[in-house]
Design a protein around this motif. Structure first.
Motif, PDB file in Angstrom:
ATOM      1  N   MET A  59      10.643 -14.287  -1.093  1.00 43.08           N
ATOM      2  CA  MET A  59      10.583 -15.358  -1.350  1.00 43.08           C
ATOM      3  C   MET A  59      11.914 -16.031  -2.633  1.00 43.08           C
ATOM      4  SD  MET A  59       7.109 -17.715  -1.263  1.00 43.08           S
ATOM      5  CE  MET A  59       6.520 -16.637  -3.228  1.00 43.08           C
ATOM      6  N   GLY A  60      12.362 -14.611  -3.393  1.00 45.50           N
ATOM      7  CA  GLY A  60      13.168 -15.142  -4.068  1.00 45.50           C
ATOM      8  C   GLY A  60      12.946 -15.468  -5.717  1.00 45.50           C
ATOM      9  N   ARG A  61      11.711 -15.871  -5.782  1.00 43.22           N
ATOM     10  CA  ARG A  61      11.488 -16.343  -7.008  1.00 43.22           C
ATOM     11  C   ARG A  61      10.786 -15.196  -8.036  1.00 43.22           C
ATOM     12  NH1 ARG A  61       7.651 -20.862  -4.310  1.00 43.22           N
ATOM     13  NH2 ARG A  61       6.291 -19.533  -5.927  1.00 43.22           N
ATOM     14  N   GLY A  62      10.789 -13.799  -7.404  1.00 41.69           N
ATOM     15  CA  GLY A  62      10.251 -12.863  -8.260  1.00 41.69           C
ATOM     16  C   GLY A  62      11.207 -11.408  -8.412  1.00 41.69           C
ATOM     17  N   ASN A  63      10.996 -11.199  -9.681  1.00 41.21           N
ATOM     18  CA  ASN A  63      12.113  -9.981 -10.347  1.00 41.21           C
ATOM     19  C   ASN A  63      11.058  -8.496  -9.469  1.00 41.21           C
ATOM     20  OD1 ASN A  63      13.647 -11.701 -11.279  1.00 41.21           O
ATOM     21  ND2 ASN A  63      13.344 -11.698 -13.508  1.00 41.21           N
ATOM     22  N   ILE A  64      12.124  -7.911  -9.164  1.00 39.60           N
ATOM     23  CA  ILE A  64      11.661  -6.362  -8.708  1.00 39.60           C
ATOM     24  C   ILE A  64      12.147  -4.967  -9.934  1.00 39.60           C
ATOM     25  CG2 ILE A  64      13.590  -5.817  -7.259  1.00 39.60           C
ATOM     26  CD1 ILE A  64      11.672  -4.806  -5.173  1.00 39.60           C
ATOM     27  N   PHE A  65      10.968  -4.149 -10.007  1.00 41.51           N
ATOM     28  CA  PHE A  65      11.871  -3.091 -11.107  1.00 41.51           C
ATOM     29  C   PHE A  65      12.003  -2.228 -10.026  1.00 41.51           C
ATOM     30  CE2 PHE A  65       7.772  -4.437 -13.335  1.00 41.51           C
ATOM     31  CZ  PHE A  65       8.569  -3.878 -14.919  1.00 41.51           C
ATOM     32  N   ALA A  66      13.358  -1.532 -10.615  1.00 39.06           N
ATOM     33  CA  ALA A  66      14.429  -0.583 -10.237  1.00 39.06           C
ATOM     34  C   ALA A  66      13.640   0.728  -9.104  1.00 39.06           C
ATOM     35  CB  ALA A  66      15.456  -0.216 -11.033  1.00 39.06           C
ATOM     36  N   ASN A  67      12.661   1.218 -10.020  1.00 39.00           N
ATOM     37  CA  ASN A  67      11.381   1.939  -9.497  1.00 39.00           C
ATOM     38  C   ASN A  67      11.116   1.388  -7.721  1.00 39.00           C
ATOM     39  OD1 ASN A  67      12.159   3.544 -11.464  1.00 39.00           O
ATOM     40  ND2 ASN A  67      10.472   3.695 -11.885  1.00 39.00           N
ATOM     41  N   ASP A  68      10.372  -0.028  -8.175  1.00 37.01           N
ATOM     42  CA  ASP A  68      10.216  -0.596  -6.379  1.00 37.01           C
ATOM     43  C   ASP A  68      11.108  -0.332  -5.667  1.00 37.01           C
ATOM     44  OD1 ASP A  68       7.591  -0.520  -7.547  1.00 37.01           O
ATOM     45  OD2 ASP A  68       7.886  -3.106  -8.675  1.00 37.01           O
ATOM     46  N   LEU A  69      12.635  -0.576  -6.313  1.00 34.52           N
ATOM     47  CA  LEU A  69      13.092  -1.233  -5.058  1.00 34.52           C
ATOM     48  C   LEU A  69      13.839   0.522  -4.342  1.00 34.52           C
ATOM     49  CD1 LEU A  69      15.916  -3.315  -4.097  1.00 34.52           C
ATOM     50  CD2 LEU A  69      17.114  -2.535  -5.247  1.00 34.52           C
ATOM     51  N   ILE A  70      13.756   1.467  -5.259  1.00 35.41           N
ATOM     52  CA  ILE A  70      13.301   2.871  -4.712  1.00 35.41           C
ATOM     53  C   ILE A  70      12.678   2.766  -4.498  1.00 35.41           C
ATOM     54  CG2 ILE A  70      13.228   5.409  -5.648  1.00 35.41           C
ATOM     55  CD1 ILE A  70      15.217   4.548  -7.967  1.00 35.41           C
ATOM     56  N   GLY A  71      11.555   3.049  -3.884  1.00 37.61           N
ATOM     57  CA  GLY A  71      10.336   2.908  -3.039  1.00 37.61           C
ATOM     58  C   GLY A  71      10.417   1.595  -1.809  1.00 37.61           C
ATOM     59  N   LEU A  72      10.922   0.614  -2.277  1.00 40.05           N
ATOM     60  CA  LEU A  72      11.042   0.176  -0.752  1.00 40.05           C
ATOM     61  C   LEU A  72      12.174   0.597   0.250  1.00 40.05           C
ATOM     62  CD1 LEU A  72      11.320  -3.120  -1.974  1.00 40.05           C
ATOM     63  CD2 LEU A  72       9.567  -2.290  -0.843  1.00 40.05           C
ATOM     64  N   ALA A 120       1.015  -1.479   0.217  1.00 36.36           N
ATOM     65  CA  ALA A 120       0.163   0.022   0.325  1.00 36.36           C
ATOM     66  C   ALA A 120       1.137   1.662  -0.055  1.00 36.36           C
ATOM     67  CB  ALA A 120      -1.402   0.115   1.004  1.00 36.36           C
ATOM     68  N   LYS A 121       1.818   1.361   1.031  1.00 34.41           N
ATOM     69  CA  LYS A 121       2.854   1.684   0.722  1.00 34.41           C
ATOM     70  C   LYS A 121       3.910   2.371  -0.400  1.00 34.41           C
ATOM     71  CE  LYS A 121       3.559   2.599   5.797  1.00 34.41           C
ATOM     72  NZ  LYS A 121       3.341   3.600   6.017  1.00 34.41           N
ATOM     73  N   LEU A 122       4.228   1.133  -1.030  1.00 32.18           N
ATOM     74  CA  LEU A 122       4.645   1.710  -2.201  1.00 32.18           C
ATOM     75  C   LEU A 122       3.778   2.500  -3.649  1.00 32.18           C
ATOM     76  CD1 LEU A 122       6.810  -1.918  -2.406  1.00 32.18           C
ATOM     77  CD2 LEU A 122       7.191   0.472  -2.448  1.00 32.18           C
ATOM     78  N   GLN A 123       2.323   1.594  -3.444  1.00 35.84           N
ATOM     79  CA  GLN A 123       1.475   2.213  -4.409  1.00 35.84           C
ATOM     80  C   GLN A 123       1.048   3.389  -4.418  1.00 35.84           C
ATOM     81  OE1 GLN A 123      -1.624  -0.500  -3.843  1.00 35.84           O
ATOM     82  NE2 GLN A 123      -1.020  -2.305  -4.818  1.00 35.84           N
ATOM     83  N   VAL A 124       0.960   4.560  -2.785  1.00 33.97           N
ATOM     84  CA  VAL A 124       1.073   5.707  -2.507  1.00 33.97           C
ATOM     85  C   VAL A 124       2.240   5.945  -3.529  1.00 33.97           C
ATOM     86  CG1 VAL A 124       1.293   7.338  -1.263  1.00 33.97           C
ATOM     87  CG2 VAL A 124      -0.535   4.992  -0.868  1.00 33.97           C
ATOM     88  N   LEU A 125       3.260   6.206  -3.761  1.00 35.60           N
ATOM     89  CA  LEU A 125       4.515   6.157  -3.880  1.00 35.60           C
ATOM     90  C   LEU A 125       4.323   6.113  -6.083  1.00 35.60           C
ATOM     91  CD1 LEU A 125       6.814   5.111  -2.133  1.00 35.60           C
ATOM     92  CD2 LEU A 125       6.509   7.161  -1.924  1.00 35.60           C
TER      93      LEU A 125
END
Length: 93
Positions: free
Chosen positions: A49-62, A30-35
């Motif tokens: 779980m280490g089974r999915g890839n992450i967008f760079a923008n989502d890592l920035i958001g985290l 929810a916090k990421l979606q606000v961003l």
């Protein structure tokens, strides 16, 4: 958008940090979606779980949501494992 390959260490660290912040997966997403992230909870779960890839923008958001350095996502687990290995070697002598 650039996608980063997920792996178990990254996923473990993201989960560890999230739990340390007292957040659920739903709250984190929810916090990421606000961003502005379109990330779903099921995709986020795969990342942890280490089974999915992450967008760079989502890592920035985290990084913003958790208020941590990028190094915390990658290196903490390696450091802990190194300390454990050294300790295990020491006590086995």
């Amino acid at each position: 958008m650039s996608k980063l390959l997920g792996n178990e260490i990254l996923g473990e660290n993201i989960k560890r940090i999230r739990l340390a912040r007292g957040l659920t997966q739903e709250q984190t997403v929810a916090k990421l979606q606000v961003l502005g992230s379109p990330l779903s909870r099921s995709t986020y779960s795969l990342i942890e779980m280490g089974r999915g890839n992450i967008f760079a923008n989502d890592l920035i958001g985290l990084q913003q949501v958790f208020n941590v350095s990028y190094e915390d996502f990658v290196f903490r687990s390696v450091y802990i494992r190194l300390v454990y290995y050294i300790f295990a070697q020491y006590i086995s002598q």
